[in-house]
Write a protein that holds these residues in place. Structure first.
Motif, PDB file in Angstrom:
ATOM      1  N   THR A 256     -50.109 -11.840 -18.811  1.00 49.85           N
ATOM      2  CA  THR A 256     -49.561 -12.209 -20.122  1.00 49.85           C
ATOM      3  C   THR A 256     -50.316 -13.383 -20.727  1.00 49.85           C
ATOM      4  O   THR A 256     -50.668 -13.384 -21.914  1.00 49.85           O
ATOM      5  CB  THR A 256     -48.064 -12.566 -19.999  1.00 49.85           C
ATOM      6  N   THR A 257     -50.576 -14.404 -19.904  1.00 48.87           N
ATOM      7  CA  THR A 257     -51.233 -15.625 -20.403  1.00 48.87           C
ATOM      8  C   THR A 257     -52.722 -15.662 -20.107  1.00 48.87           C
ATOM      9  O   THR A 257     -53.469 -16.416 -20.743  1.00 48.87           O
ATOM     10  CB  THR A 257     -50.584 -16.874 -19.765  1.00 48.87           C
ATOM     11  N   GLY A 258     -53.159 -14.887 -19.112  1.00 48.01           N
ATOM     12  CA  GLY A 258     -54.558 -14.914 -18.704  1.00 48.01           C
ATOM     13  C   GLY A 258     -54.861 -15.973 -17.670  1.00 48.01           C
ATOM     14  O   GLY A 258     -56.001 -16.068 -17.179  1.00 48.01           O
ATOM     15  N   ASP A 259     -53.875 -16.791 -17.303  1.00 50.15           N
ATOM     16  CA  ASP A 259     -54.091 -17.838 -16.306  1.00 50.15           C
ATOM     17  C   ASP A 259     -54.328 -17.220 -14.929  1.00 50.15           C
ATOM     18  O   ASP A 259     -53.646 -16.267 -14.537  1.00 50.15           O
ATOM     19  CB  ASP A 259     -52.888 -18.779 -16.237  1.00 50.15           C
ATOM     20  N   GLN A 260     -55.260 -17.797 -14.188  1.00 51.40           N
ATOM     21  CA  GLN A 260     -55.576 -17.279 -12.850  1.00 51.40           C
ATOM     22  C   GLN A 260     -55.660 -18.446 -11.877  1.00 51.40           C
ATOM     23  O   GLN A 260     -56.307 -19.459 -12.160  1.00 51.40           O
ATOM     24  CB  GLN A 260     -56.902 -16.510 -12.873  1.00 51.40           C
ATOM     25  N   THR A 261     -54.993 -18.316 -10.721  1.00 55.92           N
ATOM     26  CA  THR A 261     -54.988 -19.368  -9.711  1.00 55.92           C
ATOM     27  C   THR A 261     -55.131 -18.752  -8.333  1.00 55.92           C
ATOM     28  O   THR A 261     -54.644 -17.653  -8.076  1.00 55.92           O
ATOM     29  CB  THR A 261     -53.669 -20.176  -9.752  1.00 55.92           C
ATOM     30  N   PRO A 262     -55.793 -19.467  -7.400  1.00 62.15           N
ATOM     31  CA  PRO A 262     -55.862 -18.989  -6.020  1.00 62.15           C
ATOM     32  C   PRO A 262     -54.542 -19.291  -5.292  1.00 62.15           C
ATOM     33  O   PRO A 262     -53.950 -20.355  -5.477  1.00 62.15           O
ATOM     34  CB  PRO A 262     -57.029 -19.787  -5.434  1.00 62.15           C
ATOM     35  N   VAL A 263     -54.087 -18.331  -4.500  1.00 63.53           N
ATOM     36  CA  VAL A 263     -52.843 -18.494  -3.735  1.00 63.53           C
ATOM     37  C   VAL A 263     -53.134 -18.097  -2.296  1.00 63.53           C
ATOM     38  O   VAL A 263     -53.791 -17.070  -2.041  1.00 63.53           O
ATOM     39  CB  VAL A 263     -51.706 -17.621  -4.302  1.00 63.53           C
ATOM     40  N   ALA A 264     -52.662 -18.879  -1.346  1.00 67.06           N
ATOM     41  CA  ALA A 264     -52.867 -18.563   0.063  1.00 67.06           C
ATOM     42  C   ALA A 264     -52.275 -17.191   0.379  1.00 67.06           C
ATOM     43  O   ALA A 264     -51.169 -16.862  -0.078  1.00 67.06           O
ATOM     44  CB  ALA A 264     -52.233 -19.631   0.945  1.00 67.06           C
ATOM     45  N   LEU A 265     -53.008 -16.415   1.154  1.00 69.41           N
ATOM     46  CA  LEU A 265     -52.554 -15.050   1.464  1.00 69.41           C
ATOM     47  C   LEU A 265     -51.184 -15.046   2.122  1.00 69.41           C
ATOM     48  O   LEU A 265     -50.354 -14.189   1.824  1.00 69.41           O
ATOM     49  CB  LEU A 265     -53.577 -14.355   2.368  1.00 69.41           C
TER      50      LEU A 265
END
Length: 419
Positions: free
Chosen positions: A398-407
């Protein structure tokens, strides 16, 4: 070589429109479940005699519309044109009426009538129905009508009208039948209709042809011939509906198309559908059990058209609050990531999150286009480098924001963000 097509007059519901169909069917059934109605799954076909005796040989359903054929054993069977007769047969066969009364059941599925196909009139029609057997209590009549009303209103439908009538009982109906026959015999009607006067004159009132409707406009009214018990019963039903905010119009000419109806009869009408304005209806059928060889077992029920309810919602422009078919779309980039993504997708699904993934090893550009088309809120992108670092890229579509998240925190993080 030509491809096959669905049989004429049968609507098919497939994605994405099928989500609206399921939503409507669930909305119509939910009030019945809340009122203590148990689910019954009926056979698609029954012995033809069940419908001939229960629905009535003088009805259009039996005389013109049934799909009847001989099976390989030479027995005459019929695809079910309606649900009530089958439910009563099942209740009697399995002795449900020997337990707690009333027996309260609901069902859903296709029914079959050989009609001339047009908008809202199909040869395979989808219905949600309820039946309540074993009580003459007018509160049961009000309950059944209210369940239908609440089903429609829960979906956001506002433009329907509820017509209500009483058809009397075996005590007061004969006098009305005689008065009606006397009136109808004096009219200039075609020969099939004149024969119907002698078999079941109420069917003449149910004739939809404008020229017939004009001729019967001054016919005697059943409400003027009700016995004291039927009048009291009808008055109580109306008072209970008044108390619970169910709006209705008393329509003394409402008959309905099946022979088994008695006392309370009702129909929901939506003018936005043109000629096929009836979206559901039902009534009391206190003599049906005896018609098919059972004991005295009064009952009341309804059948609500899922197809026509969908059309009515479209006519009103009602937006449907449909659950998303996909909340998360996962994109694996590389062979090593593929297996890990599949495991993550399975974990998300098992935790209650609607999840899909890119198949076929497509590139990141094509996979992200597929993610956008899926309607998902989030995309999970996992490449071999991410895998080595123990993270996945979580993108808010929706916003286009992307962040890394621990698996190991991905499932928990996604569930928190979806709340």
């Amino acid at each position: 070589m030509s491809t096959f097509s669905a049989p004429k007059g049968i609507p098919e519901y497939y994605p994405p429109a099928s989500s609206a169909f399921l939503h409507v069917r669930e909305g119509l059934a939910a009030p019945a479940r809340r009122a203590g109605y148990g689910y019954i799954d009926l056979p698609m076909f029954e012995e033809t005699e069940l419908f001939a005796r229960g629905v009535g040989e003088s009805t259009d359903v039996v005389s013109k519309e049934m799909y009847t054929f001989a099976d390989r054993g030479g027995r005459s069977v019929t695809l079910r044109p309606e649900g009530t007769a089958g439910v009563v047969r099942s209740v009697l066969e399995h002795n449900m009426h020997r337990g707690q009364l009333p027996v309260k059941l609901w069902y859903a599925g296709p029914f079959f009538r050989y009609e001339r196909p047009q908008a809202g009139r199909y040869r395979q029609l989808q219905q949600v129905g309820v039946e309540a057997l074993g009580s003459e209590d007018p509160a049961l009549d009000a309950e059944v009508i209210t369940i239908a009303w609440d089903g429609y209103t829960s979906l956001g439908l506002t433009g329907m009208r509820l017509d209500l009538n009483s058809l009397g009982c075996r005590e007061c109906r004969p006098a009305y039948r005689a008065a009606l026959q006397e009136f109808l015999r004096a009219l200039d009607l075609d020969e099939p209709t004149r024969k119907r006067i002698e078999i079941n004159p109420l069917r003449v009132l149910d004739d939809k042809r404008p020229e017939v409707q004009a001729k019967v406009a001054d016919a005697p009214l059943i409400t003027d011939h009700l016995c004291g018990a039927c009048k009291d019963h009808f008055d109580t039903v109306r008072a209970l509906l008044d108390d619970t905010g169910v709006a209705y119009t008393v329509n003394p000419r409402l008959v309905r198309g099946l022979d088994y109806y008695s006392r309370t009869t009702f129909e929901f009408v939506h003018e936005g559908l043109g000629a096929q304005s009836g979206i559901g209806g039902g009534g009391r059928y206190d003599g049906l059990s005896e018609m098919i060889g059972g004991p005295n077992l009064p009952g009341i029920g309804f059948g609500l058209g899922v197809d026509r309810t969908l059309l009515a919602l479209e006519a009103e422009g009602v937006p449907l609050d449909l659950p998303s078919a996909c909340q998360v779309y996962a994109v694996p980039l590389g062979d090593d990531a593929h297996g890990r993504v599949y495991a993550l997708v399975t974990e998300l699904r098992r935790s209650g999150v609607a999840t899909d993934m890119a198949f076929g090893g497509r590139g990141v550009k094509g996979a992200m286009k597929a993610a956008d088309r899926s309607g998902a809120r989030f995309a999970v992108v996992l490449g071999d480098r991410d895998l080595a670092e123990g993270v996945a890229q979580l993108k808010d579509l929706t916003t286009g924001d992307q962040t890394p998240v621990a698996l190991d925190a991905l499932v928990t993080t996604i569930k928190e963000k979806l709340q």
